[in-house]
Design a protein around this motif. Sequence first.
Motif, PDB file in Angstrom:
ATOM      1  N   SER A  89      14.632  -0.091  19.051  1.00 53.40           N
ATOM      2  CA  SER A  89      14.734   1.168  19.789  1.00 53.40           C
ATOM      3  C   SER A  89      15.785   2.039  19.112  1.00 53.40           C
ATOM      4  O   SER A  89      16.896   1.578  18.832  1.00 53.40           O
ATOM      5  CB  SER A  89      15.130   0.914  21.249  1.00 53.40           C
ATOM      6  OG  SER A  89      14.122   0.206  21.929  1.00 53.40           O
ATOM      7  N   LEU A  90      15.437   3.322  18.855  1.00 50.58           N
ATOM      8  CA  LEU A  90      16.343   4.262  18.209  1.00 50.58           C
ATOM      9  C   LEU A  90      16.532   5.477  19.096  1.00 50.58           C
ATOM     10  O   LEU A  90      15.582   5.984  19.682  1.00 50.58           O
ATOM     11  CB  LEU A  90      15.792   4.703  16.855  1.00 50.58           C
ATOM     12  CG  LEU A  90      15.585   3.625  15.791  1.00 50.58           C
ATOM     13  CD1 LEU A  90      14.945   4.230  14.548  1.00 50.58           C
ATOM     14  CD2 LEU A  90      16.906   2.963  15.442  1.00 50.58           C
ATOM     15  N   LEU A 107       8.216  -0.259  17.882  1.00 52.74           N
ATOM     16  CA  LEU A 107       9.231   0.772  17.671  1.00 52.74           C
ATOM     17  C   LEU A 107       9.236   1.748  18.834  1.00 52.74           C
ATOM     18  O   LEU A 107       8.191   2.274  19.221  1.00 52.74           O
ATOM     19  CB  LEU A 107       8.950   1.539  16.371  1.00 52.74           C
ATOM     20  CG  LEU A 107       9.844   2.757  16.100  1.00 52.74           C
ATOM     21  CD1 LEU A 107      11.290   2.342  15.895  1.00 52.74           C
ATOM     22  CD2 LEU A 107       9.329   3.541  14.882  1.00 52.74           C
ATOM     23  N   GLU A 108      10.416   1.972  19.375  1.00 53.55           N
ATOM     24  CA  GLU A 108      10.617   2.989  20.412  1.00 53.55           C
ATOM     25  C   GLU A 108      11.635   3.988  19.884  1.00 53.55           C
ATOM     26  O   GLU A 108      12.697   3.613  19.395  1.00 53.55           O
ATOM     27  CB  GLU A 108      11.125   2.350  21.699  1.00 53.55           C
ATOM     28  CG  GLU A 108      11.394   3.359  22.807  1.00 53.55           C
ATOM     29  CD  GLU A 108      11.884   2.706  24.097  1.00 53.55           C
ATOM     30  OE1 GLU A 108      12.327   3.429  25.006  1.00 53.55           O
ATOM     31  OE2 GLU A 108      11.821   1.465  24.189  1.00 53.55           O
ATOM     32  N   GLU A 122      15.661  16.108  14.933  1.00 56.63           N
ATOM     33  CA  GLU A 122      15.350  15.388  13.700  1.00 56.63           C
ATOM     34  C   GLU A 122      14.578  14.100  13.939  1.00 56.63           C
ATOM     35  O   GLU A 122      14.271  13.368  12.999  1.00 56.63           O
ATOM     36  CB  GLU A 122      16.652  15.060  12.939  1.00 56.63           C
ATOM     37  CG  GLU A 122      17.423  16.265  12.444  1.00 56.63           C
ATOM     38  CD  GLU A 122      18.370  16.824  13.509  1.00 56.63           C
ATOM     39  OE1 GLU A 122      18.297  16.368  14.668  1.00 56.63           O
ATOM     40  OE2 GLU A 122      19.163  17.712  13.168  1.00 56.63           O
ATOM     41  N   TRP A 123      14.244  13.790  15.196  1.00 56.46           N
ATOM     42  CA  TRP A 123      13.606  12.512  15.494  1.00 56.46           C
ATOM     43  C   TRP A 123      12.299  12.324  14.714  1.00 56.46           C
ATOM     44  O   TRP A 123      11.971  11.223  14.286  1.00 56.46           O
ATOM     45  CB  TRP A 123      13.326  12.380  16.992  1.00 56.46           C
ATOM     46  CG  TRP A 123      12.237  13.289  17.510  1.00 56.46           C
ATOM     47  CD1 TRP A 123      12.394  14.542  18.016  1.00 56.46           C
ATOM     48  CD2 TRP A 123      10.833  13.014  17.556  1.00 56.46           C
ATOM     49  NE1 TRP A 123      11.185  15.077  18.368  1.00 56.46           N
ATOM     50  CE2 TRP A 123      10.203  14.155  18.102  1.00 56.46           C
ATOM     51  CE3 TRP A 123      10.037  11.930  17.197  1.00 56.46           C
ATOM     52  CZ2 TRP A 123       8.828  14.235  18.295  1.00 56.46           C
ATOM     53  CZ3 TRP A 123       8.661  12.012  17.382  1.00 56.46           C
ATOM     54  CH2 TRP A 123       8.073  13.146  17.928  1.00 56.46           C
ATOM     55  N   LEU A 124      11.553  13.419  14.512  1.00 55.24           N
ATOM     56  CA  LEU A 124      10.259  13.288  13.848  1.00 55.24           C
ATOM     57  C   LEU A 124      10.423  12.888  12.386  1.00 55.24           C
ATOM     58  O   LEU A 124       9.633  12.101  11.851  1.00 55.24           O
ATOM     59  CB  LEU A 124       9.481  14.594  13.958  1.00 55.24           C
ATOM     60  CG  LEU A 124       8.059  14.584  13.414  1.00 55.24           C
ATOM     61  CD1 LEU A 124       7.230  13.488  14.065  1.00 55.24           C
ATOM     62  CD2 LEU A 124       7.402  15.938  13.631  1.00 55.24           C
ATOM     63  N   LEU A 181       7.122   6.834  22.183  1.00 50.92           N
ATOM     64  CA  LEU A 181       7.987   8.006  22.105  1.00 50.92           C
ATOM     65  C   LEU A 181       8.579   8.243  23.478  1.00 50.92           C
ATOM     66  O   LEU A 181       7.851   8.485  24.443  1.00 50.92           O
ATOM     67  CB  LEU A 181       7.192   9.227  21.640  1.00 50.92           C
ATOM     68  CG  LEU A 181       6.518   9.097  20.280  1.00 50.92           C
ATOM     69  CD1 LEU A 181       5.806  10.389  19.928  1.00 50.92           C
ATOM     70  CD2 LEU A 181       7.530   8.725  19.201  1.00 50.92           C
ATOM     71  N   ASP A 182       9.891   8.176  23.556  1.00 52.67           N
ATOM     72  CA  ASP A 182      10.593   8.263  24.832  1.00 52.67           C
ATOM     73  C   ASP A 182      11.108   9.686  25.024  1.00 52.67           C
ATOM     74  O   ASP A 182      11.923  10.174  24.248  1.00 52.67           O
ATOM     75  CB  ASP A 182      11.760   7.269  24.844  1.00 52.67           C
ATOM     76  CG  ASP A 182      12.334   7.069  26.222  1.00 52.67           C
ATOM     77  OD1 ASP A 182      12.099   7.921  27.098  1.00 52.67           O
ATOM     78  OD2 ASP A 182      13.018   6.050  26.439  1.00 52.67           O
TER      79      ASP A 182
END
Length: 205
Positions: free
Chosen positions: A130-131, A153-154, A161-163, A181-182
Amino acid sequence: MVPLISEYGPELNLNAVCVTSLFRGFYLGCPVLESLAVKQCRDDNVNIFTIKVPSLKSLVLDKSGFEDTATAPGFMIDAPSLERFYIEDDSKGGFCVIENEMPNIVEADVDVAYYPGNILSSITSVKRLSLSSITSAKDAYPVGTIFCPLVYLEICTFKTEWLNVLMRVLKDSPNLRALKLDTLYHYEDDDDDNRPSWSEPCSVP
């Protein structure tokens, strides 16, 4: 993000640690310690918090509440047996350096404002990751890092900038099977020019 709950044996919880040398020696005197949780407070006098525990399997580091702090205490970690790792660090000047590889990591939750140190490049054996609170793709981990075992992956869409980080992790995770995607947070800036734009990847796991 919810801190990892330990299912291991000998456990230690520390809150507002203020004496570095005392607790460094204490760790070395705990040869069977398997679970450690550390919460640092703003008035701590610890500049570098060293964790050197070969037997440690679960580690929780909580340095939340340092958002407006330019310099903050850092972590030095030497825990080669670690299996679960959680870190929350809101500070702008903090760091986390892992001295040895952690090849047994299965689950990790990385919620940090910045990526000074080598967090992600030291947990390439992780299966569930998780990031959150990501700054930029180039700061996340070195070029050439591959997350072969990663299957889940979460990623939190808090920063614009997450994308960029998502696209990079997709490229470097050949066995990824699940993506979440949270959207717990809203964008800090509603300006459409600052929103990330999607570009079709040439390949996906």
